[in-house]
Design a protein around this motif. Sequence first.
Motif, PDB file in Angstrom:
ATOM      1  N   ARG A   1       0.899  -1.133   0.023  1.00  0.00           N
ATOM      2  CA  ARG A   1       0.082  -0.032  -0.064  1.00  0.00           C
ATOM      3  C   ARG A   1       0.906   1.354  -0.061  1.00  0.00           C
ATOM      4  O   ARG A   1       0.748   2.261  -0.844  1.00  0.00           O
ATOM      5  N   SER A   2       1.652   1.337   1.020  1.00  0.00           N
ATOM      6  CA  SER A   2       2.601   2.537   1.119  1.00  0.00           C
ATOM      7  C   SER A   2       3.746   2.432  -0.112  1.00  0.00           C
ATOM      8  O   SER A   2       3.676   3.747  -0.708  1.00  0.00           O
ATOM      9  N   PHE A   3       3.939   1.520  -0.804  1.00  0.00           N
ATOM     10  CA  PHE A   3       4.860   1.548  -1.709  1.00  0.00           C
ATOM     11  C   PHE A   3       4.180   2.231  -3.437  1.00  0.00           C
ATOM     12  O   PHE A   3       4.647   3.124  -3.687  1.00  0.00           O
ATOM     13  N   TYR A   4       2.963   1.684  -3.361  1.00  0.00           N
ATOM     14  CA  TYR A   4       2.352   2.171  -4.646  1.00  0.00           C
ATOM     15  C   TYR A   4       1.836   3.687  -4.295  1.00  0.00           C
ATOM     16  O   TYR A   4       1.786   4.419  -5.349  1.00  0.00           O
ATOM     17  N   LEU A   5       1.183   3.821  -3.068  1.00  0.00           N
ATOM     18  CA  LEU A   5       0.846   5.161  -2.849  1.00  0.00           C
ATOM     19  C   LEU A   5       1.947   6.339  -2.948  1.00  0.00           C
ATOM     20  O   LEU A   5       1.736   7.434  -3.196  1.00  0.00           O
ATOM     21  N   ARG A   6       3.359   5.946  -2.721  1.00  0.00           N
ATOM     22  CA  ARG A   6       4.495   6.940  -2.719  1.00  0.00           C
ATOM     23  C   ARG A   6       4.214   7.583  -4.326  1.00  0.00           C
ATOM     24  O   ARG A   6       4.652   8.473  -4.466  1.00  0.00           O
TER      25      ARG A   6
ATOM     26  N   ARG B   1      -7.950  -3.352  -3.302  1.00  0.00           N
ATOM     27  CA  ARG B   1      -7.374  -2.741  -4.548  1.00  0.00           C
ATOM     28  C   ARG B   1      -7.271  -1.246  -4.287  1.00  0.00           C
ATOM     29  O   ARG B   1      -7.734  -0.302  -3.875  1.00  0.00           O
ATOM     30  N   LEU B   2      -6.206  -0.660  -5.217  1.00  0.00           N
ATOM     31  CA  LEU B   2      -5.867   0.681  -5.274  1.00  0.00           C
ATOM     32  C   LEU B   2      -6.165   0.978  -6.789  1.00  0.00           C
ATOM     33  O   LEU B   2      -5.847   0.185  -7.753  1.00  0.00           O
ATOM     34  N   GLN B   3      -6.874   2.260  -6.943  1.00  0.00           N
ATOM     35  CA  GLN B   3      -7.332   2.694  -8.383  1.00  0.00           C
ATOM     36  C   GLN B   3      -6.796   4.157  -8.389  1.00  0.00           C
ATOM     37  O   GLN B   3      -6.992   4.953  -7.789  1.00  0.00           O
ATOM     38  N   GLY B   4      -6.115   4.239  -9.562  1.00  0.00           N
ATOM     39  CA  GLY B   4      -5.538   5.669  -9.683  1.00  0.00           C
ATOM     40  C   GLY B   4      -5.088   6.080 -11.126  1.00  0.00           C
ATOM     41  O   GLY B   4      -5.145   5.191 -11.923  1.00  0.00           O
TER      42      GLY B   4
ATOM     43  N   HIS C   1     -10.298   8.511 -17.417  1.00  0.00           N
ATOM     44  CA  HIS C   1     -10.438   7.441 -16.494  1.00  0.00           C
ATOM     45  C   HIS C   1      -8.937   6.780 -15.975  1.00  0.00           C
ATOM     46  O   HIS C   1      -8.033   6.847 -16.470  1.00  0.00           O
ATOM     47  N   PRO C   2      -8.912   6.931 -14.404  1.00  0.00           N
ATOM     48  CA  PRO C   2      -7.692   6.334 -13.957  1.00  0.00           C
ATOM     49  C   PRO C   2      -7.432   4.937 -14.558  1.00  0.00           C
ATOM     50  O   PRO C   2      -8.495   3.962 -14.584  1.00  0.00           O
ATOM     51  N   SER C   3      -6.219   4.521 -15.061  1.00  0.00           N
ATOM     52  CA  SER C   3      -6.086   3.421 -15.629  1.00  0.00           C
ATOM     53  C   SER C   3      -5.090   2.469 -14.825  1.00  0.00           C
ATOM     54  O   SER C   3      -5.051   1.269 -15.176  1.00  0.00           O
ATOM     55  N   LEU C   4      -4.824   2.811 -13.525  1.00  0.00           N
ATOM     56  CA  LEU C   4      -3.846   1.872 -13.122  1.00  0.00           C
ATOM     57  C   LEU C   4      -4.853   1.259 -11.799  1.00  0.00           C
ATOM     58  O   LEU C   4      -5.507   1.814 -11.134  1.00  0.00           O
ATOM     59  N   SER C   5      -4.713  -0.077 -11.646  1.00  0.00           N
ATOM     60  CA  SER C   5      -5.179  -0.927 -10.647  1.00  0.00           C
ATOM     61  C   SER C   5      -4.307  -1.614  -9.901  1.00  0.00           C
ATOM     62  O   SER C   5      -3.189  -2.270 -10.713  1.00  0.00           O
TER      63      SER C   5
ATOM     64  N   ASN D   1      -1.574  -3.172 -12.647  1.00  0.00           N
ATOM     65  CA  ASN D   1      -1.813  -3.296 -13.961  1.00  0.00           C
ATOM     66  C   ASN D   1      -2.358  -2.028 -14.603  1.00  0.00           C
ATOM     67  O   ASN D   1      -3.589  -1.383 -14.038  1.00  0.00           O
ATOM     68  N   CYS D   2      -1.629  -1.807 -15.810  1.00  0.00           N
ATOM     69  CA  CYS D   2      -2.295  -0.426 -16.366  1.00  0.00           C
ATOM     70  C   CYS D   2      -3.241  -0.860 -17.668  1.00  0.00           C
ATOM     71  O   CYS D   2      -2.819  -1.452 -18.498  1.00  0.00           O
ATOM     72  N   PHE D   3      -4.466  -0.969 -17.416  1.00  0.00           N
ATOM     73  CA  PHE D   3      -5.411  -1.217 -18.588  1.00  0.00           C
ATOM     74  C   PHE D   3      -5.265  -0.525 -19.950  1.00  0.00           C
ATOM     75  O   PHE D   3      -5.525  -1.041 -20.978  1.00  0.00           O
ATOM     76  N   SER D   4      -4.938   0.669 -19.693  1.00  0.00           N
ATOM     77  CA  SER D   4      -4.667   1.564 -20.776  1.00  0.00           C
ATOM     78  C   SER D   4      -3.690   1.104 -21.688  1.00  0.00           C
ATOM     79  O   SER D   4      -3.774   1.134 -23.267  1.00  0.00           O
ATOM     80  N   ARG D   5      -2.452   0.557 -21.271  1.00  0.00           N
ATOM     81  CA  ARG D   5      -1.361   0.379 -22.103  1.00  0.00           C
ATOM     82  C   ARG D   5      -1.183  -1.082 -21.980  1.00  0.00           C
ATOM     83  O   ARG D   5      -0.226  -1.944 -22.455  1.00  0.00           O
ATOM     84  N   ASP D   6      -1.957  -2.098 -21.295  1.00  0.00           N
ATOM     85  CA  ASP D   6      -2.076  -3.448 -21.176  1.00  0.00           C
ATOM     86  C   ASP D   6      -0.611  -3.684 -20.542  1.00  0.00           C
ATOM     87  O   ASP D   6      -0.069  -4.795 -21.271  1.00  0.00           O
ATOM     88  N   GLU D   7      -0.018  -3.114 -19.555  1.00  0.00           N
ATOM     89  CA  GLU D   7       1.032  -3.690 -19.010  1.00  0.00           C
ATOM     90  C   GLU D   7       0.832  -3.628 -17.482  1.00  0.00           C
ATOM     91  O   GLU D   7       0.246  -2.905 -16.836  1.00  0.00           O
TER      92      GLU D   7
END
Length: 391
Positions: free
Chosen positions: A25-30, A41-44, A58-62, A71-77
Amino acid sequence: MERDGGAPDRLRELRDEIKRRIDYRSFYLRYCPDARQSGPRLQGFCPIPAHAHSGKGHPSLSVDLQQGLFNCFSRDEGGDAITFYELMHGVTFARAVRELARELGITGRKGKQPSLASRAAPDTEAAEFESFEPLDAEQLSEVCARFLEVCRAEDQLEGFNYLARRGIDAATVRRAGIVYFPRRAYRRVMRRMREGFALETLRRGGLFNRREHLTFYHHRLLFPFFVEGRALYLQARTTAAGVEPRWHNMRGHVPALYNVDSLRALASGGVVYLVEGFTDTLTLLAHGFNAVGLVGAGGLKEEWLAPLGRFRVVAALDPDAAGRRAAARYQEMFAARGARLAVVNLPSDVNDFFRQHASAALELELLTEEAVEGMKDDVTTGRRGDGETGR
Ligand SMILES: [Zn+2]
């Protein structure tokens, strides 16, 4: 396959340790301070520079906080936290692993997991309580016998030296069945015990903890309690300075007076000393006296008195308040059975007395004669002739 050519095993270990320690959580929130959490889940908005998102729409990172995967659904990575770090910083896998490891305080092989000592730590009382029933006497004696045998195969020298410094000679140590194993044999002893028993059995006996490690790590000088020829219990002492607690025991209860089995071979009417602890018991044995030991001054149980009935019992407890109180109480216990407990008052505990007084044996005999006077006629002390002491 690792993406980095160098030392893949080492990197894999570090990566695994990072995943054990990281707080996702703290890693990704950084990197995504505005991300919103919903459930696990985090969405942003995706911050990965190479994706060049506009930051609108739309936020694309989940992020799955349980698995630590993004996962970034916008770039499918997508991938794990290390991949995310690589993408955020434009670095290789190896560098990402090293930097994250450093950040998390994972310094090297030693730091990658808790020390052996901490893995060997006995379970807490609460964990023990929830876990298992204690072993029955049959299982206890099997586990004890095997543990003693396994330890006896190791180098006994440090243990013998420790006791020798306290005036307890090797012959006495052997007679008492005391064994030792050095720290360097810890893993081997652990493995041999594992080979001999189900883990559950070892845990129920308190020999192993929930981490599946032998709990006798600091405490490797083992004092068995033999009852009718079988070791039913053991307590172990650390031989190192500064280790607290100094004692570690199997699970279960002290089954008898320490060294009670030696009474079986004694003629009736002889003197048997009742003392505190292993060291005092062994000190007397080493000097040719008969003795049984209490674990702690207050530990005498009613049901242990029977085997003492045919002897003249002399208490030589520590000259402190607890020792005096215990002696008075034990005298009452003996009296209630129509027996008598004599008491000698030494200026120190037995071991110190023998270490500090060259004539300790003679002085003890004289004090004993005085104490048992009137118990029966024809008073003799329990001391065996010098020829029998094994010195
Ligand atoms: Zn993206």
